[in-house]
Write a protein that holds these residues in place. Structure first.
Motif, PDB file in Angstrom:
ATOM      1  N   SER A  52      50.586  45.044   1.268  1.00  0.00           N
ATOM      2  CA  SER A  52      49.944  44.909   2.569  1.00  0.00           C
ATOM      3  C   SER A  52      50.675  43.861   3.388  1.00  0.00           C
ATOM      4  O   SER A  52      51.175  42.881   2.826  1.00  0.00           O
ATOM      5  N   ALA A  53      50.711  44.083   4.695  1.00  0.00           N
ATOM      6  CA  ALA A  53      51.313  43.092   5.589  1.00  0.00           C
ATOM      7  C   ALA A  53      50.221  42.252   6.225  1.00  0.00           C
ATOM      8  O   ALA A  53      49.169  42.775   6.632  1.00  0.00           O
ATOM      9  N   TYR A  54      50.454  40.921   6.252  1.00  0.00           N
ATOM     10  CA  TYR A  54      49.580  39.997   6.955  1.00  0.00           C
ATOM     11  C   TYR A  54      50.442  39.121   7.850  1.00  0.00           C
ATOM     12  O   TYR A  54      51.287  38.388   7.346  1.00  0.00           O
ATOM     13  N   GLN A  55      50.235  39.260   9.143  1.00  0.00           N
ATOM     14  CA  GLN A  55      50.993  38.510  10.155  1.00  0.00           C
ATOM     15  C   GLN A  55      52.496  38.465   9.846  1.00  0.00           C
ATOM     16  O   GLN A  55      53.101  37.397   9.800  1.00  0.00           O
ATOM     17  N   GLY A  56      53.054  39.635   9.625  1.00  0.00           N
ATOM     18  CA  GLY A  56      54.505  39.757   9.492  1.00  0.00           C
ATOM     19  C   GLY A  56      55.056  39.518   8.102  1.00  0.00           C
ATOM     20  O   GLY A  56      56.239  39.725   7.863  1.00  0.00           O
ATOM     21  N   LYS A  57      54.177  39.082   7.177  1.00  0.00           N
ATOM     22  CA  LYS A  57      54.623  38.882   5.802  1.00  0.00           C
ATOM     23  C   LYS A  57      54.029  39.972   4.917  1.00  0.00           C
ATOM     24  O   LYS A  57      52.869  40.351   5.090  1.00  0.00           O
ATOM     25  N   VAL A  58      54.833  40.466   3.965  1.00  0.00           N
ATOM     26  CA  VAL A  58      54.388  41.567   3.111  1.00  0.00           C
ATOM     27  C   VAL A  58      54.104  41.051   1.702  1.00  0.00           C
ATOM     28  O   VAL A  58      54.926  40.326   1.121  1.00  0.00           O
ATOM     29  N   TYR A  59      52.937  41.414   1.182  1.00  0.00           N
ATOM     30  CA  TYR A  59      52.506  40.943  -0.128  1.00  0.00           C
ATOM     31  C   TYR A  59      52.237  42.114  -1.059  1.00  0.00           C
ATOM     32  O   TYR A  59      51.747  43.169  -0.639  1.00  0.00           O
ATOM     33  N   ASN A  60      52.539  41.901  -2.353  1.00  0.00           N
ATOM     34  CA  ASN A  60      52.098  42.835  -3.381  1.00  0.00           C
ATOM     35  C   ASN A  60      50.689  42.398  -3.772  1.00  0.00           C
ATOM     36  O   ASN A  60      50.515  41.395  -4.464  1.00  0.00           O
ATOM     37  N   ILE A  61      49.685  43.147  -3.328  1.00  0.00           N
ATOM     38  CA  ILE A  61      48.302  42.735  -3.563  1.00  0.00           C
ATOM     39  C   ILE A  61      47.756  43.238  -4.900  1.00  0.00           C
ATOM     40  O   ILE A  61      46.624  42.897  -5.267  1.00  0.00           O
ATOM     41  N   SER A  62      48.545  44.028  -5.635  1.00  0.00           N
ATOM     42  CA  SER A  62      48.048  44.614  -6.891  1.00  0.00           C
ATOM     43  C   SER A  62      47.500  43.588  -7.885  1.00  0.00           C
ATOM     44  O   SER A  62      46.408  43.779  -8.415  1.00  0.00           O
ATOM     45  N   PRO A  63      48.241  42.473  -8.149  1.00  0.00           N
ATOM     46  CA  PRO A  63      47.715  41.517  -9.137  1.00  0.00           C
ATOM     47  C   PRO A  63      46.414  40.856  -8.684  1.00  0.00           C
ATOM     48  O   PRO A  63      45.632  40.386  -9.506  1.00  0.00           O
ATOM     49  N   TYR A  64      46.186  40.806  -7.368  1.00  0.00           N
ATOM     50  CA  TYR A  64      45.016  40.127  -6.827  1.00  0.00           C
ATOM     51  C   TYR A  64      43.791  41.038  -6.735  1.00  0.00           C
ATOM     52  O   TYR A  64      42.654  40.555  -6.646  1.00  0.00           O
ATOM     53  N   LEU A  65      44.005  42.347  -6.794  1.00  0.00           N
ATOM     54  CA  LEU A  65      42.903  43.309  -6.609  1.00  0.00           C
ATOM     55  C   LEU A  65      41.653  42.995  -7.438  1.00  0.00           C
ATOM     56  O   LEU A  65      40.544  42.977  -6.892  1.00  0.00           O
ATOM     57  N   GLU A  68      37.545  45.233  -4.951  1.00  0.00           N
ATOM     58  CA  GLU A  68      38.837  45.912  -4.969  1.00  0.00           C
ATOM     59  C   GLU A  68      38.927  46.971  -3.865  1.00  0.00           C
ATOM     60  O   GLU A  68      39.956  47.116  -3.204  1.00  0.00           O
ATOM     61  N   GLY A  69      37.833  47.682  -3.670  1.00  0.00           N
ATOM     62  CA  GLY A  69      37.822  48.766  -2.677  1.00  0.00           C
ATOM     63  C   GLY A  69      38.100  48.270  -1.273  1.00  0.00           C
ATOM     64  O   GLY A  69      38.867  48.889  -0.525  1.00  0.00           O
ATOM     65  N   GLU A  70      37.494  47.140  -0.922  1.00  0.00           N
ATOM     66  CA  GLU A  70      37.702  46.565   0.409  1.00  0.00           C
ATOM     67  C   GLU A  70      39.164  46.175   0.594  1.00  0.00           C
ATOM     68  O   GLU A  70      39.774  46.481   1.612  1.00  0.00           O
ATOM     69  N   LEU A  71      39.724  45.501  -0.405  1.00  0.00           N
ATOM     70  CA  LEU A  71      41.117  45.059  -0.300  1.00  0.00           C
ATOM     71  C   LEU A  71      42.058  46.257  -0.219  1.00  0.00           C
ATOM     72  O   LEU A  71      43.053  46.239   0.501  1.00  0.00           O
ATOM     73  N   ARG A  72      41.723  47.322  -0.938  1.00  0.00           N
ATOM     74  CA  ARG A  72      42.549  48.541  -0.926  1.00  0.00           C
ATOM     75  C   ARG A  72      42.584  49.239   0.424  1.00  0.00           C
ATOM     76  O   ARG A  72      43.470  50.048   0.679  1.00  0.00           O
ATOM     77  N   ARG A  73      41.610  48.943   1.269  1.00  0.00           N
ATOM     78  CA  ARG A  73      41.625  49.549   2.605  1.00  0.00           C
ATOM     79  C   ARG A  73      42.872  49.150   3.381  1.00  0.00           C
ATOM     80  O   ARG A  73      43.285  49.844   4.309  1.00  0.00           O
ATOM     81  N   ALA A  74      43.464  48.028   2.996  1.00  0.00           N
ATOM     82  CA  ALA A  74      44.669  47.561   3.680  1.00  0.00           C
ATOM     83  C   ALA A  74      45.946  47.918   2.914  1.00  0.00           C
ATOM     84  O   ALA A  74      47.032  47.528   3.311  1.00  0.00           O
ATOM     85  N   ALA A  75      45.822  48.669   1.818  1.00  0.00           N
ATOM     86  CA  ALA A  75      47.001  49.022   1.012  1.00  0.00           C
ATOM     87  C   ALA A  75      47.929  49.945   1.792  1.00  0.00           C
ATOM     88  O   ALA A  75      47.494  50.930   2.389  1.00  0.00           O
ATOM     89  N   GLY A  76      49.214  49.608   1.784  1.00  0.00           N
ATOM     90  CA  GLY A  76      50.198  50.421   2.496  1.00  0.00           C
ATOM     91  C   GLY A  76      50.146  50.223   4.004  1.00  0.00           C
ATOM     92  O   GLY A  76      50.736  51.004   4.742  1.00  0.00           O
ATOM     93  N   LYS A  77      49.450  49.190   4.437  1.00  0.00           N
ATOM     94  CA  LYS A  77      49.241  48.981   5.877  1.00  0.00           C
ATOM     95  C   LYS A  77      49.350  47.514   6.259  1.00  0.00           C
ATOM     96  O   LYS A  77      49.399  46.640   5.411  1.00  0.00           O
ATOM     97  N   ASP A  78      49.297  47.298   7.559  1.00  0.00           N
ATOM     98  CA  ASP A  78      49.111  45.957   8.079  1.00  0.00           C
ATOM     99  C   ASP A  78      47.613  45.666   8.041  1.00  0.00           C
ATOM    100  O   ASP A  78      46.825  46.337   8.700  1.00  0.00           O
ATOM    101  N   GLY A  79      47.215  44.667   7.228  1.00  0.00           N
ATOM    102  CA  GLY A  79      45.794  44.371   7.045  1.00  0.00           C
ATOM    103  C   GLY A  79      45.279  43.250   7.919  1.00  0.00           C
ATOM    104  O   GLY A  79      44.123  42.848   7.787  1.00  0.00           O
TER     105      GLY A  79
END
Ligand code: HEM
Length: 96
Positions: A32-45, A52-63
């Protein structure tokens, strides 16, 4: 370090949606991208207090927008520092 950061295009980001890859059958990481930075959110899910479901809404997107709507006070840069994979660039800025 900075040298290992990836230049992530919108299409790369869209691909890393945390779902099964059609060709390999393997699970892709969720980025997910947050203000121009891209993170692998998988370990944090599993640790996201909002689920997890809420965080996944931003998967593959700018969150950024979703994030700011729910909890603008949360410091994601501190929390996800280790999970940063790159910076968001335009398709034109992609490496050859
Ligand atoms: C709660 C972190 C992304 C929805 C929380 C909390 C943290 C957190 C620390 C607890 C906040 C508190 O109690 O004050 C993060 C991080 C994110 C992220 C680091 C990005 C990587 C998102 C996104 C959404 C979302 C994209 C929505 C689509 C929620 C919800 C809660 C929550 C609904 C529960 C709020 C409540 O209990 O009232 N998140 N979050 N989060 N988060 Fe996230």
């Amino acid at each position: 370090g900075v040298s290992s950061l990836v230049r992530v295009t919108p299409s790369m980001l869209k691909f890393m949606n945390g779902r099964k890859d059609k060709e390999t059958g393997k699970m892709k990481d969720a980025w997910s991208a947050y203000q121009g930075k891209v993170y692998n959110i998988s370990p944090y899910l599993p640790y996201h207090p909002g689920g997890e479901g809420e965080l996944r809404r931003a998967a593959g997107k700018d969150g950024t927008k979703l994030f700011m709507e729910v909890h603008p006070w949360v410091n994601w840069e501190n929390m996800l520092g280790e999970c940063m994979v790159g910076i968001l660039v335009t398709e034109e800025q992609a490496p050859a």
